[in-house]
Scaffold this active site. Structure first.
Site, PDB file in Angstrom:
ATOM      1  N   ASN A 153     -57.675 -42.450 -60.901  1.00 20.80           N
ATOM      2  CA  ASN A 153     -58.884 -43.194 -61.249  1.00 20.80           C
ATOM      3  C   ASN A 153     -59.014 -44.539 -60.515  1.00 20.80           C
ATOM      4  O   ASN A 153     -60.123 -44.985 -60.255  1.00 20.80           O
ATOM      5  CB  ASN A 153     -58.986 -43.388 -62.765  1.00 20.80           C
ATOM      6  CG  ASN A 153     -57.767 -44.057 -63.349  1.00 20.80           C
ATOM      7  OD1 ASN A 153     -56.730 -44.164 -62.701  1.00 20.80           O
ATOM      8  ND2 ASN A 153     -57.896 -44.516 -64.562  1.00 20.80           N
ATOM      9  N   GLU A 250     -47.413 -46.392 -67.792  1.00 19.90           N
ATOM     10  CA  GLU A 250     -48.814 -46.750 -68.068  1.00 19.90           C
ATOM     11  C   GLU A 250     -49.544 -45.448 -68.341  1.00 19.90           C
ATOM     12  O   GLU A 250     -49.934 -44.734 -67.407  1.00 19.90           O
ATOM     13  CB  GLU A 250     -49.419 -47.453 -66.847  1.00 19.90           C
ATOM     14  CG  GLU A 250     -48.856 -48.827 -66.586  1.00 19.90           C
ATOM     15  CD  GLU A 250     -49.252 -49.855 -67.630  1.00 19.90           C
ATOM     16  OE1 GLU A 250     -50.096 -49.552 -68.489  1.00 19.90           O
ATOM     17  OE2 GLU A 250     -48.706 -50.960 -67.590  1.00 19.90           O
ATOM     18  N   CYS A 284     -58.206 -45.570 -68.382  1.00 21.60           N
ATOM     19  CA  CYS A 284     -57.216 -45.322 -69.436  1.00 21.60           C
ATOM     20  C   CYS A 284     -57.464 -46.169 -70.680  1.00 21.60           C
ATOM     21  O   CYS A 284     -57.234 -45.730 -71.794  1.00 21.60           O
ATOM     22  CB  CYS A 284     -55.825 -45.612 -68.894  1.00 21.60           C
ATOM     23  SG  CYS A 284     -55.747 -47.236 -68.135  1.00 21.60           S
ATOM     24  N   GLU A 461     -47.846 -54.254 -66.561  1.00 18.50           N
ATOM     25  CA  GLU A 461     -48.236 -54.555 -65.194  1.00 18.50           C
ATOM     26  C   GLU A 461     -48.981 -55.882 -65.216  1.00 18.50           C
ATOM     27  O   GLU A 461     -49.414 -56.358 -66.258  1.00 18.50           O
ATOM     28  CB  GLU A 461     -49.122 -53.428 -64.639  1.00 18.50           C
ATOM     29  CG  GLU A 461     -48.323 -52.140 -64.566  1.00 18.50           C
ATOM     30  CD  GLU A 461     -48.863 -51.088 -63.618  1.00 18.50           C
ATOM     31  OE1 GLU A 461     -50.013 -50.667 -63.811  1.00 18.50           O
ATOM     32  OE2 GLU A 461     -48.138 -50.694 -62.689  1.00 18.50           O
TER      33      GLU A 461
HETATM   34  P1  NAD Z   1     -51.297 -36.954 -64.511  1.00 15.63           P
HETATM   35  O1  NAD Z   1     -50.322 -37.301 -65.580  1.00 15.63           O
HETATM   36  O2  NAD Z   1     -51.742 -35.562 -64.381  1.00 15.63           O
HETATM   37  O3  NAD Z   1     -50.699 -37.344 -63.071  1.00 15.63           O
HETATM   38  C1  NAD Z   1     -50.290 -38.663 -62.786  1.00 15.63           C
HETATM   39  C2  NAD Z   1     -49.375 -38.640 -61.575  1.00 15.63           C
HETATM   40  O4  NAD Z   1     -48.133 -38.049 -61.947  1.00 15.63           O
HETATM   41  C3  NAD Z   1     -49.893 -37.821 -60.387  1.00 15.63           C
HETATM   42  O5  NAD Z   1     -49.564 -38.504 -59.201  1.00 15.63           O
HETATM   43  C4  NAD Z   1     -49.113 -36.513 -60.505  1.00 15.63           C
HETATM   44  O6  NAD Z   1     -48.951 -35.849 -59.278  1.00 15.63           O
HETATM   45  C5  NAD Z   1     -47.779 -37.021 -61.028  1.00 15.63           C
HETATM   46  N1  NAD Z   1     -46.981 -36.047 -61.769  1.00 15.63           N
HETATM   47  C6  NAD Z   1     -47.411 -35.034 -62.564  1.00 15.63           C
HETATM   48  N2  NAD Z   1     -46.347 -34.407 -63.125  1.00 15.63           N
HETATM   49  C7  NAD Z   1     -45.238 -35.055 -62.696  1.00 15.63           C
HETATM   50  C8  NAD Z   1     -43.833 -34.894 -62.941  1.00 15.63           C
HETATM   51  N3  NAD Z   1     -43.370 -33.945 -63.754  1.00 15.63           N
HETATM   52  N4  NAD Z   1     -42.975 -35.745 -62.344  1.00 15.63           N
HETATM   53  C9  NAD Z   1     -43.418 -36.737 -61.535  1.00 15.63           C
HETATM   54  N5  NAD Z   1     -44.732 -36.930 -61.261  1.00 15.63           N
HETATM   55  C10 NAD Z   1     -45.634 -36.100 -61.838  1.00 15.63           C
HETATM   56  O7  NAD Z   1     -52.502 -37.976 -64.725  1.00 15.63           O
HETATM   57  P2  NAD Z   1     -53.907 -38.021 -63.973  1.00 15.63           P
HETATM   58  O8  NAD Z   1     -54.689 -36.847 -64.441  1.00 15.63           O
HETATM   59  O9  NAD Z   1     -53.689 -38.228 -62.527  1.00 15.63           O
HETATM   60  O10 NAD Z   1     -54.531 -39.374 -64.556  1.00 15.63           O
HETATM   61  C11 NAD Z   1     -55.159 -39.444 -65.769  1.00 15.63           C
HETATM   62  C12 NAD Z   1     -54.235 -40.001 -66.834  1.00 15.63           C
HETATM   63  O11 NAD Z   1     -53.689 -41.241 -66.410  1.00 15.63           O
HETATM   64  C13 NAD Z   1     -54.958 -40.287 -68.124  1.00 15.63           C
HETATM   65  O12 NAD Z   1     -54.180 -39.881 -69.216  1.00 15.63           O
HETATM   66  C14 NAD Z   1     -55.094 -41.806 -68.119  1.00 15.63           C
HETATM   67  O13 NAD Z   1     -55.248 -42.375 -69.375  1.00 15.63           O
HETATM   68  C15 NAD Z   1     -53.836 -42.215 -67.444  1.00 15.63           C
HETATM   69  N6  NAD Z   1     -53.976 -43.561 -66.868  1.00 15.63           N
HETATM   70  C16 NAD Z   1     -53.298 -44.605 -67.445  1.00 15.63           C
HETATM   71  C17 NAD Z   1     -53.456 -45.910 -66.954  1.00 15.63           C
HETATM   72  C18 NAD Z   1     -52.740 -47.079 -67.574  1.00 15.63           C
HETATM   73  O14 NAD Z   1     -52.613 -48.092 -66.914  1.00 15.63           O
HETATM   74  N7  NAD Z   1     -52.276 -47.003 -68.794  1.00 15.63           N
HETATM   75  C19 NAD Z   1     -54.300 -46.126 -65.862  1.00 15.63           C
HETATM   76  C20 NAD Z   1     -54.963 -45.041 -65.293  1.00 15.63           C
HETATM   77  C21 NAD Z   1     -54.798 -43.763 -65.812  1.00 15.63           C
END
Ligand code: NAD
Length: 487
Positions: A153, A250, A284, A461
């Site tokens: 995002n 995060e 998020c 962060e």
């Molecule tokens: P996701 O969890 O599907 O993927 C996040 C990242 O993790 C990607 O780069 C993915 O390739 C990697 N990944 C997936 N499985 C993994 C594993 N087993 N080991 C290591 N890496 C792995 O999330 P998304 O769909 O890309 O993003 C959306 C989510 O992120 C939402 O839940 C959102 O709330 C959260 N988010 C949180 C924040 C925050 O600061 N708290 C900010 C932005 C997004």
């Protein structure tokens, strides 16, 4: 192709390709057009990136914080000079409207480089501890090789929010962007090197959920900072725990935004819209459970509907566009499935819920959507949707709304709109969240710690707090006399 980078990865100061890695396309969500073709990292690429980081880190850590900070500040300047170019790339990567990316994405990344570059000289000092003759002192030392894993995002912001504190504290980083948005982080790596960063300190490799574990499980990695979903967070934190690595998580949220009947109505509606529709709802910290006090419910809903239906949806490169597409077809389908659940479970669809008129059929667009009469048990009030879907719930009393707001496994953010400042403070004190707002929503300047509690993660962060998560303390006891020993 419109945004093809010179190669898939950036390692040891240069672009690197390995076509043995699985090929994947980067798609512009507004049109469905393929804008770049890349390759996921092979195990060989992962090794190369970690080895480069490990080799470069000791010399970098030995430099003065001021010298390290100077490079980051130069990177911030370059980012600001190229704000338009970087914002256009971010729009291509994510589909977010240029109206947003031009003020919120590279600028926020540049803020991180500027802030951490600026505080480096003062914030990494240790303490002197007098012990009556003897004394001790502490040193804040870097962890070594840190891994950053990003969500889709805010690709440029995430690459900078993790990179800036890691680097300024004397660490090296290997960053893996989301497979949905592979482009922005490569540009950040390029700019850091142009600013004078020695090679090997900020490396970017591509890949998905099968690549991430190669980084997380690597014995030479000291820390992992993930931005992603709770489900991924559990896996990554679990794997890191097996080797007792440092982690920052995060993760997702289902944050409450509470509007009391004495609130400035237009501000509260504006806050709720920003906290649900900005970045097409893919934020998020969004306040997706909007609790509105019963006395103002009708007024709130009618103005909200009116303002929501005026949102300009369309070509993200048009500066007038306020809402772009979702990042991917998969995410769009997920959001539509939640809209169906909302209808089936009895929520009132106030507006939206469908595909907007006159957008490209291959674009992953959705109307900004508001459900009213949502109750706590409904799926749409419990699960993170991560799309432009606002749930409005009614409440009567302060104690009631606090209990209901806290009735979630998540604890990322929360907001309160009221003109009674005493009440505002009383309420935020009781809300279980890491990042809270009074009479605004979703502002996240670099000076303020950002992060969650409960299932939304741990670590922070931004701000000086982030430096604690990229360093550890060394305590040194200094004896000024002879050793007194009973032996
Ligand atoms: P996701 O969890 O599907 O993927 C996040 C990242 O993790 C990607 O780069 C993915 O390739 C990697 N990944 C997936 N499985 C993994 C594993 N087993 N080991 C290591 N890496 C792995 O999330 P998304 O769909 O890309 O993003 C959306 C989510 O992120 C939402 O839940 C959102 O709330 C959260 N988010 C949180 C924040 C925050 O600061 N708290 C900010 C932005 C997004």
């Amino acid at each position: 192709m419109k945004a093809q980078p010179p190669a898939s990865h950036f390692i040891d100061g240069e672009y690197v390709e390995d076509i043995d890695g699985t090929a994947f396309d980067s798609i512009y969500p507004a049109t469905g057009e393929v804008i770049a073709r890349l390759h996921a990292a092979t195990p060989g690429i992962v090794e190369k990136a970690i080895a480069a980081a490990k080799r470069a880190q000791p010399e970098w850590a030995a430099m003065s914080p001021t010298a390290r900070g100077r490079i980051l500040k130069r990177a911030a300047e370059i980012m600001r000079e190229r704000n338009r170019e970087l914002s256009e790339l971010e729009t291509l990567d994510t589909g977010k409207p240029i109206q947003e990316t031009i003020v919120a994405d590279p600028t926020s990344g540049a803020d991180a480089f500027e802030f951490f570059g600026g505080v480096a000289a003062a914030a990494l000092n240790g303490d002197y501890i007098p012990l009556g003759g003897d004394f001790a002192f502490t040193k804040r030392v870097p962890l070594g090789v840190c891994v950053g894993i990003g969500a889709w995002n805010y690709p440029q912001q995430i690459a900078c929010w993790k990179g800036a504190p890691a680097l300024v504290a004397g660490n090296a980083m290997v960053f893996k962007p989301s497979e949905n948005t592979p482009l922005g982080a490569l540009k950040i790596a390029e700019i850091l090197h142009e600013a004078g960063l020695p090679k090997g300190l900020y490396n970017v490799i591509q890949g998905d959920r099968t690549t991430g574990p190669l980084l997380v499980n690597h014995k030479d990695v000291a820390k992992v900072s993930l931005t992603g979903s709770v489900e991924t967070g559990r896996k990554v934190a679990g794997a890191a725990a097996a080797q007792l690595k440092h982690v920052t998580m995060e993760l997702g949220g289902k944050s409450p935004l509470i509007v009391f009947d004495d609130a400035d109505l237009e501000s509260a509606i504006g806050g709720a819209m920003l906290g649900n529709f900005y970045s097409t709802g893919q934020v998020c910290s969004n306040g997706t459970r909007v609790f509105v006090q019963k006395g103002i419910k009708d007024k709130f809903l009618s103005r909200l509907k009116e303002r929501t239906e005026k949102i300009v949806i369309g070509d993200p490169m048009d500066e007038a566009t306020q809402l772009g597409p979702m990042v991917s077809r998969a995410q769009l389908d997920k959001v539509f499935s939640y809209i169906e659940k909302g209808k089936a479970e009895g929520a009132t669809l106030l507006t939206g819920g469908g595909i907007p008129n006159s957008v490209p059929s291959e674009g992953t667009y959705i109307q900004p959507t508001v459900f009213a009469d949502v109750t706590d048990e409904m799926t749409i009030a419990r699960e993170e949707i991560f799309g432009p879907v606002m749930c409005v719930l009614d409440f009567e009393r302060e104690d009631e709304v606090i209990a209901r707001a806290n009735g979630s496994e998540f604890g990322l953010s929360a907001g309160v709109f009221t003109s009674d400042l005493t009440r505002a403070h009383r309420v935020v004190d009781q809300l279980e969240a890491g990042t809270l707002w009074i009479n605004t929503y979703n502002l996240a300047p670099v000076e303020v710690p950002f992060g969650g509690s409960k299932q939304s993660g741990f670590g922070r962060e931004n701000s000086l707090a982030a430096l604690n998560h990229y360093t550890e303390l060394k305590s040194v006891y200094v004896a000024m006399g002879k050793v007194e020993s009973p032996y």
